[in-house]
Write a protein that holds these residues in place. Structure first.
Motif, PDB file in Angstrom:
ATOM      1  N   UNK A 163      11.182 -35.163 -48.271  1.00 16.92           N
ATOM      2  CA  UNK A 163      10.988 -33.987 -47.445  1.00 16.92           C
ATOM      3  C   UNK A 163      11.826 -32.854 -48.036  1.00 16.92           C
ATOM      4  N   UNK A 210       7.156 -35.255 -46.510  1.00 13.75           N
ATOM      5  CA  UNK A 210       6.710 -35.465 -45.137  1.00 13.75           C
ATOM      6  C   UNK A 210       7.000 -34.283 -44.250  1.00 13.75           C
ATOM      7  N   UNK A 211       7.969 -33.473 -44.639  1.00 12.20           N
ATOM      8  CA  UNK A 211       8.328 -32.352 -43.782  1.00 12.20           C
ATOM      9  C   UNK A 211       8.938 -31.261 -44.642  1.00 12.20           C
ATOM     10  N   UNK A 266      11.275 -27.442 -44.047  1.00 12.86           N
ATOM     11  CA  UNK A 266      11.851 -26.537 -43.050  1.00 12.86           C
ATOM     12  C   UNK A 266      11.865 -25.109 -43.597  1.00 12.86           C
ATOM     13  N   UNK A 273       2.597 -32.090 -41.156  1.00 14.14           N
ATOM     14  CA  UNK A 273       3.632 -31.129 -40.778  1.00 14.14           C
ATOM     15  C   UNK A 273       3.732 -30.014 -41.806  1.00 14.14           C
ATOM     16  N   UNK A 321       8.041 -21.842 -37.804  1.00 15.11           N
ATOM     17  CA  UNK A 321       7.953 -22.903 -38.803  1.00 15.11           C
ATOM     18  C   UNK A 321       8.540 -24.210 -38.302  1.00 15.11           C
ATOM     19  N   UNK A 322       9.717 -24.164 -37.724  1.00 22.09           N
ATOM     20  CA  UNK A 322      10.404 -25.421 -37.433  1.00 22.09           C
ATOM     21  C   UNK A 322      11.227 -25.286 -36.157  1.00 22.09           C
ATOM     22  N   UNK A 367      14.917 -26.408 -36.397  1.00 25.72           N
ATOM     23  CA  UNK A 367      15.724 -25.376 -37.042  1.00 25.72           C
ATOM     24  C   UNK A 367      16.083 -24.281 -36.057  1.00 25.72           C
ATOM     25  N   UNK A 393      20.560 -33.097 -38.316  1.00 22.79           N
ATOM     26  CA  UNK A 393      19.195 -33.066 -38.815  1.00 22.79           C
ATOM     27  C   UNK A 393      19.032 -33.989 -40.023  1.00 22.79           C
ATOM     28  N   UNK A 445      16.725 -37.333 -40.188  1.00 23.51           N
ATOM     29  CA  UNK A 445      15.725 -37.520 -41.232  1.00 23.51           C
ATOM     30  C   UNK A 445      15.918 -38.881 -41.903  1.00 23.51           C
TER      31      UNK A 445
END
Lengths: 659, 659
Positions: free
Chosen positions: A546, A589-590, A592, A621, B467-468, B471, B501, B505
């Motif tokens: 990610x 997978x992701x 930010x 995502x 976006x996130x 975040x 975070x 993950x």
């Protein structure tokens, strides 16, 4: 180049039988029909609650409660907290037979061990027995493992002893020392229960398997070395636990401090115990031989000392074990004052280590019998057990590796074997503790040495070396930290190395250059598949993680460096330069906000070099965020493909048709 | 089912044109020819040194030194430490013209800002000017960014002021306060240089973009609120920085504490400054309007106060700025005693924050002009600059967002613009500081407010929200932490959320169920591609992360839960039960000993349910370790395939041929 072209055509056909016509003329620039899917939009709260659920309730603990009437829900709730109501209903005489045999076996093993382990924790011997009486009863009601044997264990006893001794000297101030031990036990229980209730059980996963192997091995050697005091009959022994101090102590006392009678007793019974262990290992149905050997040794040696009065020749003996069951100790816990914070700190560390050991045991045996253990529920059970324990004169108890294995081989069926053991310990405390008066300390030392030898797992260490070198470094670090410095430092090294590994993984993810495996439309890492060929004019990079703030810069710069390397090579070989950079996003997978910025910057840098950025297979995502941030319009919607093969065949024709 | 069968055949043909004959009769169990590649064996030291290199020297800093004669290597080495020798050789008059204009512009901006920022750090005004004289000179020689403008900045000044004030009161004990400030600056420099030398620059990547946005926004508001003191002419102002205390201070003094003359001056010049800013934003070629507006405000208001003697009506003025350049301050640094440790702690925090800001600025402008910044080299330059600064009466300097932007728009070419600015500051210190005597504090407050407004980046926050969401939580956390509690707490929240975070993950990687996209041999996440169909009797799970100790248990249990869910659904629909579980390993870049154990346990659990475990496309490291640990023989060598499609076509025929 014609062959390449036909190959391309073949691929396009492979890709999709429906889009055959459209793909066949892709060299005329016809669009592809495989769009990268955009998952249905979720609203913020749903997304957030899903993440929360997967993080804290990934095991879906409320699942059985669904679609049930209220009364049934209540029963299920009680059963969830006290699993005894669940398995107790199917309990029968056959199961009891197994539990009875297993319980008696582990009781005979635990009594001498408990007395020895209490010494490791610098407590009077009866506290070890106390800790094998109350905690197993609580666990039997609340715990979900069927095979674990509860009680004091060597590593936690040593750790607790070291940490407590750092604060209070147990010789000068035994009362405060004991009180601090109960305080630490209380907070160990609170820590364990809190982790379970807050569903933070995954935190113990941060201690890696390799670090545990190293830590346990080091602790076993440290414990064995500590036993040299009792084994050689040394009076002036160091209070430090590192190998250098201990060996100095041993050699300094060699001339006048050793007691030969003690050594004779110790060596002969240690040989007996090791022989029994060997027999038990060779023939699985003789599991009871090593299990009762310690008790036999205790009885024989006690009788021997009693009749010969060897204690007058300097053989150290237990002398006194308090008779009767656990006195209450609520008043003894420091709930205020200077020692509260210290007890809390020690409790958190001891509680976490005890938890790690218990959960590892629970999981191991659960997977052998194929049932599930709920880690969080288990933590609540262990925590409650230690909280109650701290109020009834017990110190930190947890699952014991050696006794749990004996329990398993002796055919235990449920936690009833712990109840049987607890009853035997109760009877011992009530009636026969005075008989331990003449038990020589050397026997306890021999029993502990033979017990902790199992914790040194050479084969696991060899396997770790074979599989993962970095893990092996963590293992060695923890091992040497424990034996050369102290248990705490070893533990600290184990945790730090484990964390460093996680951070390394997160900051420096792998990237790979892909090539086409001849005769297929499959693109794979050219380092793994040397036969894979690069497509002229196209560079394909796969990012294997990610893309987050912690690695977005690295990934961007790494891709640009791949590009520079590649272009230098191409220049040397007078090959056509790169026109397309395909980033295979399958493992991403992701992403930010920092990752999105990195993509934008990558696109900008590539534009300046006249290279087109192309994305292949962004996940749900990622595609969502690429759209939300308008990076898709920046790069071009038509530059995002379902597979690398499609991406290549959209980039490549132009190049292929060049002379 | 005939159609499925023919489809299967088609796929097999797709897979490989060479293996056409062998694939066509795969229903008779003929083997596939695509073996999963095993990368060439590396020895331990090579593997280890590669990992080290990729971690610490991923930018390959010694690359230009390769294949060069010794003398050239020496020159390159000098150039590497002092980039001025590199770009200095191509320096010409045209570039100087750009640098001169830019330098004069940022000088006019920095002089009033410096005086104000020194007040934020609770230091006398001249220390702000000192910090804009020496550090830019050092940076110009050693730094590699061409656009950064060096000097004191608002956020670091505020942070330093808060942290120092916690230790020593600047009113009661100004001398020790100042000495501690130099000590902190010294250690800030040491921290920065050490990170660079040890090549640990990646550590600053752990502060996520979102957290920085929130932190900066919160700091800007806090700073602006602090200015209400000067802006409203309040005498008794709180020393706390949280919004509640500040607003209480403001309202409590509303009746008698405000000075209307001060407010008039403040409001009128703030309006002027904001207007100038607006003009500069609308027309890019008028960038100099907002740049010189602060200096004009200072000159006008000083003149105004001088002729009207407004200071007698309670308008607070600067009163005194020490004339002359930086005195040496080596003797003032605490190298021993109680304050050493405190200075060190404050220095580390301030140094890291300053570093984050400078590197972010450097990277932003470097990517706009498309040149590379070497983060580690940059840290050494910034560190040296602060070490020298601490010995010449400067406090922590770093790159300023607002001045760097002005520098960029004014057409700076190299770091010479910093030298020009430095010379202007030198002349100011030597000759014209006495003229600042009548400058009203309200003007400085207005200048600071108009400067920090830029740090509130609404658009970035909106983009982060889009976006996130996670975040965004980090961003909000840092923001509210700063404005409601304090700068340190805000920073702590920012760092903690960023770390949480990462841990999330690592412990809870994603898994996905794959389905076949109709008409292709491509298998994708069925959540992203709802048209993808499951293959009867086969479940395909993709694991989206390296399998490490931190997640191996979770992954194993998650896969088993997918299986249970799936089997329940199948039972309800009376569909054939699952016989094969294919784990797509493409995203699994690495596996450690815990991961290998998890695979073994998964295999064992599946065996008990009569389900066969099949692996697809394990990467180079994974296949290596699967072989080393003999998991491959456990699962079966012939159960490991190159692609999901191949795996499916080896599993599926039996199922397809059932009635």
């Amino acid at each position: 180049m014609a062959s390449v072209h036909s190959n391309e055509d073949l691929e396009a056909k492979d890709m999709d039988s429906r889009s055959l016509s459209s793909s066949r003329n892709h060299s005329q620039g016809a669009p592809y029909i495989h769009k990268v899917g955009v998952p249905p939009k979720q609203n913020f709260f749903k997304e957030f609650s899903n993440t929360l659920k997967e993080t804290f309730f990934s095991d879906d603990p409320l699942r059985p409660f669904k679609h049930q009437p209220k009364s049934r829900k209540f029963i299920l709730g009680v059963q969830a907290i006290f699993p005894v109501f669940e398995w107790g209903r199917d309990y029968n005489l056959l199961k009891f037979r197994g539990d009875l045999i297993a319980g008696l076996t582990i009781a005979s093993l635990c009594i001498p061990q408990d007395i020895g382990y209490a010494k490791l924790a610098n407590l009077a011997p009866q506290y070890g027995l106390y800790s094998s009486f109350v905690p197993p009863l609580i666990y039997a009601i609340m715990g979900s493992s069927r095979d674990i044997a509860i009680g004091p264990v060597a590593v936690v006893s040593l750790l607790l002893g070291t940490l407590l001794q750092d604060e209070i000297d147990h010789v000068k101030n035994p009362d405060d020392y004991r009180r601090l031990a109960f305080t630490a036990t209380f907070f160990a229980g609170i820590t364990q229960a809190t982790l379970g209730i807050l569903r933070l059980g995954f935190l113990i996963d941060f201690l890696s398997h390799a670090a545990i192997v190293g830590f346990m091995g080091g602790a076993a050697i440290t414990i064995a070395l500590q036993q040299l005091k009792g084994f050689l009959g040394i009076n002036n022994f160091t209070k430090k636990s590192d190998i250098v101090s201990v060996m100095q102590s041993v050699f300094r006392s060699a001339h006048h401090g050793w007691n030969w009678q003690t050594i004779v007793i110790g060596v002969s019974f240690l040989s007996f115990l090791l022989l029994a262990k060997y027999i038990g290992k060779k023939k699985k149905n003789l599991f009871w031989v090593p299990a009762i050997a310690p008790l036999i040794s205790v009885i024989l040696s006690t009788f021997f000392v009693y009749i010969t009065h060897a204690e007058k020749d300097g053989v150290a003996i237990v002398r006194h074990i308090e008779k009767g069951i656990n006195p209450p100790s609520v008043d003894e816990i420091f709930f205020t004052g200077h020692y509260l914070a210290k007890g809390f700190k020690i409790g958190v560390v001891a509680g976490m280590v005890a938890l790690t050991e218990a959960i590892a045991i629970g999981r191991t045996f659960a997977s052998m019998k194929d049932y599930q253990i709920d880690g969080n529920k288990e933590m609540v059970a262990l925590g409650t057990m230690n909280i109650v324990g701290s109020m009834t004169s017990c110190y930190v108890a947890t699952g014991s590796f050696s006794r749990s294995a004996v329990n398993y081989f002796a055919g235990c069926q449920t936690a009833v074997s712990n109840i049987v053991m607890s009853i035997v310990v109760f009877l011992t405390l009530q009636f026969i503790t005075p008989l331990f008066k003449y038990t020589p300390n050397a026997i306890l030392a021999a029993i502990i040495i033979s017990a902790v030898i199992n914790l040194i797992d050479f084969q696991a260490a060899i396997l770790i070396w074979k599989i993962d070198k970095f893990d092996f470094v963590a293992c060695l670090g923890a091992f040497f930290g424990v034996i050369f410095v102290s248990v705490e430092i070893g533990l600290l090294i184990a945790v730090s190395i484990s964390f460093a590994k996680i951070l390394l993984q997160v900051t420096r993810p792998r990237t790979a250059i892909l090539g086409k495996i001849p005769g297929t439309n499959v693109y794979r890492n050219i380092q793994q598949y040397p036969e894979a060929t690069k497509v002229p004019g196209v560079m394909i990079v796969r990012v294997d993680s990610a893309i987050y703030f912690s690695n977005s810069n690295y990934i961007k710069e790494r891709i640009l460096r791949w590009l520079v390397d590649e272009e230098e090579q191409l220049k040397e070989g007078y090959l056509p330069s790169i026109q397309f950079l395909i980033v295979e996003m399958s493992p991403v997978t992701d992403i930010d906000t920092s990752g999105i910025h990195a993509l934008e910057e990558l696109h900008r840098s590539l534009q300046k070099r006249d290279i087109q950025l192309v994305l292949a297979n962004p996940g749900p995502l990622v595609i969502d965020k690429i759209h939300a941030s308008h990076v898709s319009t920046l790069i071009g919607e038509d530059r995002i493909f379902l597979t690398v093969a499609e991406a290549v065949s959209s980039c490549s024709p132009k190049l292929v048709e060049e002379p």
